[in-house]
Design a protein around this motif. Structure first.
Motif, PDB file in Angstrom:
ATOM      1  N   ALA A  54       0.844  -1.189   0.000  1.00  0.00           N
ATOM      2  CA  ALA A  54       0.000   0.000   0.000  1.00  0.00           C
ATOM      3  C   ALA A  54       0.882   1.243   0.000  1.00  0.00           C
ATOM      4  CB  ALA A  54      -0.914   0.014   1.212  1.00  0.00           C
ATOM      5  N   CYS A  55       0.729   2.050  -1.016  1.00  0.00           N
ATOM      6  CA  CYS A  55       1.448   3.328  -1.103  1.00  0.00           C
ATOM      7  C   CYS A  55       0.654   4.236  -2.033  1.00  0.00           C
ATOM      8  CB  CYS A  55       2.878   3.128  -1.584  1.00  0.00           C
ATOM      9  SG  CYS A  55       3.017   2.594  -3.278  1.00  0.00           S
ATOM     10  N   THR A  57       1.068   5.195  -5.131  1.00  0.00           N
ATOM     11  CA  THR A  57       0.855   4.736  -6.508  1.00  0.00           C
ATOM     12  C   THR A  57       0.141   3.398  -6.592  1.00  0.00           C
ATOM     13  OG1 THR A  57       3.036   3.704  -6.612  1.00  0.00           O
ATOM     14  CG2 THR A  57       2.871   5.990  -7.370  1.00  0.00           C
ATOM     15  N   SER A  58      -0.043   2.707  -5.472  1.00  0.00           N
ATOM     16  CA  SER A  58      -0.711   1.409  -5.529  1.00  0.00           C
ATOM     17  C   SER A  58      -2.162   1.554  -5.962  1.00  0.00           C
ATOM     18  CB  SER A  58      -0.617   0.673  -4.199  1.00  0.00           C
ATOM     19  OG  SER A  58      -1.304   1.377  -3.195  1.00  0.00           O
ATOM     20  N   HIS A  59      -2.790   2.680  -5.684  1.00  0.00           N
ATOM     21  CA  HIS A  59      -4.171   2.888  -6.115  1.00  0.00           C
ATOM     22  C   HIS A  59      -4.248   2.939  -7.643  1.00  0.00           C
ATOM     23  CE1 HIS A  59      -5.534   3.511  -2.045  1.00  0.00           C
ATOM     24  NE2 HIS A  59      -4.502   4.323  -1.858  1.00  0.00           N
ATOM     25  N   PHE A  60      -3.326   3.657  -8.262  1.00  0.00           N
ATOM     26  CA  PHE A  60      -3.288   3.722  -9.722  1.00  0.00           C
ATOM     27  C   PHE A  60      -3.064   2.337 -10.313  1.00  0.00           C
ATOM     28  CE2 PHE A  60      -0.623   3.654 -13.510  1.00  0.00           C
ATOM     29  CZ  PHE A  60      -1.455   4.300 -14.409  1.00  0.00           C
ATOM     30  N   TRP A  61      -2.046   1.630  -9.818  1.00  0.00           N
ATOM     31  CA  TRP A  61      -1.721   0.316 -10.368  1.00  0.00           C
ATOM     32  C   TRP A  61      -2.804  -0.712 -10.063  1.00  0.00           C
ATOM     33  CZ3 TRP A  61       1.211   0.187 -14.283  1.00  0.00           C
ATOM     34  CH2 TRP A  61       2.248   1.105 -14.422  1.00  0.00           C
ATOM     35  N   GLY A  62      -3.464  -0.586  -8.931  1.00  0.00           N
ATOM     36  CA  GLY A  62      -4.568  -1.476  -8.610  1.00  0.00           C
ATOM     37  C   GLY A  62      -5.729  -1.304  -9.580  1.00  0.00           C
ATOM     38  N   ARG A  63      -6.088  -0.068  -9.860  1.00  0.00           N
ATOM     39  CA  ARG A  63      -7.150   0.194 -10.842  1.00  0.00           C
ATOM     40  C   ARG A  63      -6.734  -0.282 -12.223  1.00  0.00           C
ATOM     41  NH1 ARG A  63      -7.392   4.981  -7.831  1.00  0.00           N
ATOM     42  NH2 ARG A  63      -6.173   6.084  -9.397  1.00  0.00           N
ATOM     43  N   GLN A  66      -7.032  -4.068 -12.271  1.00  0.00           N
ATOM     44  CA  GLN A  66      -8.438  -4.467 -12.317  1.00  0.00           C
ATOM     45  C   GLN A  66      -9.045  -4.230 -13.686  1.00  0.00           C
ATOM     46  OE1 GLN A  66      -9.935  -2.291  -8.901  1.00  0.00           O
ATOM     47  NE2 GLN A  66     -10.094  -4.187  -7.726  1.00  0.00           N
TER      48      GLN A  66
END
Length: 73
Positions: A54-55, A57-63, A66
């Motif tokens: 969790a950091c 940029t993880s939100h960007f890469w997670g989306r 997905q």
């Protein structure tokens, strides 16, 4: 790359470390890739579990993962 069960990604600014494991836990590959190559790997990889820390940029890469059909963990 169809037998990858978990794709673990260590996020960074310029290069990313990716490690793919089979359902039994065997390491299939472990290598450093660029941002562009990571996008290509996520698009071309058959759907699997993508795990990362969790950091910011993880939100960007997670989306991104997905949207390519992967399960984000």
């Amino acid at each position: 790359m169809t037998d990858v069960y978990i794709l673990a990604i260590d996020l960074a600014k310029r290069s990313f470390q990716i490690c793919a494991t089979a359902p039994g836990g065997a390491v299939l590959f472990n290598r450093a890739v660029s941002r562009a190559k990571l996008e290509t790997v996520l698009r071309e990889q058959a759907p699997c579990i993508v795990a990362m820390e969790a950091c910011a940029t993880s939100h960007f890469w997670g989306r991104f993962a997905q949207s390519a059909g992967h399960e984000f963990a």
